[in-house]
Design a protein around this motif. Structure first.
Motif, PDB file in Angstrom:
ATOM      1  N   LEU A  45       0.825  -1.203   0.000  1.00 42.51           N
ATOM      2  CA  LEU A  45       0.000   0.000   0.000  1.00 42.51           C
ATOM      3  C   LEU A  45       0.862   1.256   0.000  1.00 42.51           C
ATOM      4  O   LEU A  45       1.934   1.296   0.587  1.00 42.51           O
ATOM      5  N   ASP A  49      -2.697   5.119   1.421  1.00 45.17           N
ATOM      6  CA  ASP A  49      -3.563   3.954   1.608  1.00 45.17           C
ATOM      7  C   ASP A  49      -3.257   3.229   2.907  1.00 45.17           C
ATOM      8  O   ASP A  49      -4.142   2.613   3.510  1.00 45.17           O
ATOM      9  N   ASP A  52      -5.224   4.999   5.551  1.00 46.70           N
ATOM     10  CA  ASP A  52      -6.619   4.546   5.544  1.00 46.70           C
ATOM     11  C   ASP A  52      -6.742   3.136   6.087  1.00 46.70           C
ATOM     12  O   ASP A  52      -7.620   2.816   6.889  1.00 46.70           O
ATOM     13  N   GLY A  53      -5.857   2.290   5.608  1.00 48.51           N
ATOM     14  CA  GLY A  53      -5.905   0.892   6.015  1.00 48.51           C
ATOM     15  C   GLY A  53      -5.695   0.732   7.504  1.00 48.51           C
ATOM     16  O   GLY A  53      -6.390  -0.053   8.158  1.00 48.51           O
ATOM     17  N   ALA A  88      -8.250  -3.372  -0.086  1.00 50.11           N
ATOM     18  CA  ALA A  88      -7.720  -2.168  -0.727  1.00 50.11           C
ATOM     19  C   ALA A  88      -7.292  -2.496  -2.142  1.00 50.11           C
ATOM     20  O   ALA A  88      -7.474  -1.712  -3.066  1.00 50.11           O
ATOM     21  N   HIS A  92      -8.504  -0.864  -5.610  1.00 51.48           N
ATOM     22  CA  HIS A  92      -7.560  -0.326  -6.583  1.00 51.48           C
ATOM     23  C   HIS A  92      -7.832  -0.855  -7.975  1.00 51.48           C
ATOM     24  O   HIS A  92      -7.707  -0.156  -8.961  1.00 51.48           O
TER      25      HIS A  92
ATOM     26  N   GLU B 163     -11.818   6.353   1.535  1.00 51.02           N
ATOM     27  CA  GLU B 163     -11.503   4.966   1.302  1.00 51.02           C
ATOM     28  C   GLU B 163     -12.086   4.654  -0.043  1.00 51.02           C
ATOM     29  O   GLU B 163     -12.958   5.331  -0.499  1.00 51.02           O
TER      30      GLU B 163
END
Lengths: 194, 315
Positions: A45, A49, A52-53, A88, A92, B163
């Motif tokens: 990531l 990201d 966020d993750g 994720a 993507h 997200e």
């Protein structure tokens, strides 16, 4: 059990067995944030990201804090992170984003600008190598050799018998070393740093 | 047998050592941690969340703004990783995913800042555990959306942190984001892990994992997916509200009402609708919604706000 009576209806509500207070949650997040974030980074990531993750991971984890056995925190967090990372990825796939500031959003211990760039390049290479490996090998390497989990923690995180950790780790290291050697041989030949 | 030694301690080849050092040295920016705490309703940011929340916009811009800007030497490095991201992510999902999937089966993950206010927290906790719904029967899944419900105060301390929501069509990168429970989750609770491998790796990998976690929530496959979609929509509405886009909020809510029957997040949707109507100055419409909310969902955390709106003090 608590009964809440209203004019309309009587609603029975279950209370939680025990509430995990905010300070404990905060302590938990602070204690393991870097670990989770780095795991997400090594799962490929970007820094954004990973932010966020990590939030998602801790949202899940803090909800279930009461269920996480002491000593099993990183195992739980790793499994959650892997789960979040795979989602994720799916996102993507649907919405490809331009590779942008891959390395510009992280912090290193190294102070100098040169070292900064070198370390980012090194991580880029590492991530590329990890991506090529079978997941069980990249995961065991990240957990044991980068993050320093103990054998039993690693076993728990990956759902494998502790006795298999050593041999799997050995395989992972062999694969990584081979690729590193190959990479450097390639760049020497072509004279190009990639 | 004792633990193996870490490679770093054993003296790896120099090139490998550099990689290990670089990996171990990486740290998340401080801002990343504080945003996370804020989003979770923890830490110093929690109570003053309104202002910090608005600052936490898209991940990319925030990251750029607050961290070491050293993009210069990075472009080439960036390219190297961007292509290979995909397979690693999927693969790791298989390593850890199955184990955790069962344990998060049906857990709707939404980023919200729960307030520190004890009353509301207690209320929220109660709601989360309650199998109650006066509405239609739903799956056995509990929605932590209730538990993590922000206080009725519209500061909506929770930014809809960006997200990637799978199928949203909204233009703004900030809106409509939710952390979905994995579609992997429910099937795994019922069947062998290999059944849910991502198509591209199904042939490549045998199942590495044991479904160790007990599936507390035995949600049927459809319910988990459905829940994920519901969460996404409600989240879109919430994000619109947080941005001040009241019309967008109503649009998302209308969408939600139209697409889902029965609905899991009725009180949340009512609350958002009420707030959006207030923003638009449609006071009597807002009061009507508030009435429904306070009457039908009296112990929902949202109800307190509804009662405020109504100017009543119904216990």
């Amino acid at each position: 059990m608590v009964s809440v009576g209203t004019a309309m209806a009587s609603v029975t509500v279950l209370t939680t067995p025990f509430a995990v207070d905010a300070s404990r949650k905060e302590e938990f997040v602070r204690g393991y944030y870097a670990f989770v974030w780095r795991v997400l980074r090594r799962a490929g990531l970007s820094a954004a990201d990973a932010d966020d993750g990590a939030q998602r991971v801790f949202l899940i984890a803090t909800e279930r804090l009461a269920d996480i056995a002491s000593g099993s925190e990183r195992a739980f967090l790793f499994r959650t992170a892997a789960h979040v990372a795979s989602k994720a990825h799916r996102a993507h796939r649907r919405r490809p984003e331009a590779p942008g500031l891959e390395g510009g959003d992280t912090v290193d211990d190294a102070p100098s600008a040169d070292e900064l760039v070198d370390q980012r390049r090194a991580r880029a290479l590492l991530d590329g190598i990890l991506a090529e490996l079978p997941p069980e090998l990249s995961a065991i390497f990240v957990l044991f050799d980068i993050e320093g989990l103990k054998k039993n923690e690693v076993a728990e995180a990956l759902g494998i018998p502790p006795g298999t950790v050593a041999s799997r780790l050995k395989r992972a290291r062999e694969e990584i070393e081979a690729r590193v050697v190959r990479y450097h041989a390639r760049t020497r030949r072509t004279g190009v740093m990639r | 047998m004792s633990d193996p030694k870490r490679w770093m301690e054993e003296g790896p080849p120099e090139a490998v050592g550099r990689l290990l050092e670089a990996a171990s040295a990486e740290r998340p920016p401080e801002a990343s941690l504080s945003r996370a705490l804020t989003a979770l309703g923890l830490g110093a940011g929690a109570t003053g969340a309104a202002t910090t929340a608005s600052a936490a916009t898209t991940g990319a811009t925030t990251a750029v703004g607050t961290t070491v800007a050293g993009a210069a030497g990075v472009a080439s490095a960036g390219k190297a990783t961007s292509v290979v991201v995909a397979s690693a992510l999927v693969k790791w999902g298989l390593v850890g995913g199955a184990l955790v999937a069962a344990s998060v089966a049906g857990t709707a993950v939404v980023k919200r800042a729960a307030r520190h206010d004890e009353t509301e927290r207690a209320q929220a906790t109660l709601t989360a555990q309650a199998p109650m719904t006066r509405g239609p029967a739903t799956s056995s899944v509990n929605g932590p959306l209730n538990a993590a419900q922000a206080s009725p105060n519209t500061a909506e301390a929770a930014p809809s942190t960006p997200e990637a929501a799978p199928d949203t069509t909204d233009a703004s990168p900030e809106g409509a984001k939710s952390a979905n429970p994995s579609p992997l989750a429910a099937p795994l609770a019922a069947s062998a892990p290999s059944a849910v491998l991502h198509p591209s790796v199904r042939t490549a990998r045998k199942a590495l994992v044991t479904p160790a976690a007990p599936a507390n929530e035995a949600a049927a496959p459809m319910d988990a997916e459905r829940l994920a979609e519901e969460v996404a929509l409600v989240d879109r509405a919430r994000g619109a509200l947080a941005r001040g886009d009241a019309r967008g909020t109503l649009g998302a809510l209308d969408d939600y009402d139209a697409r889902f029957t029965p609905r899991k997040f009725v009180p949340e949707a009512l609350y958002l609708r009420m707030e959006a109507l207030l923003r638009l100055g449609q006071t009597s419409a807002a009061r009507a919604v508030a009435e429904r909310l306070a009457t039908n969902y009296p112990s929902s955390p949202n109800a307190a706000r509804a009662r405020q709106v109504l100017g009543a003090s119904i216990p």
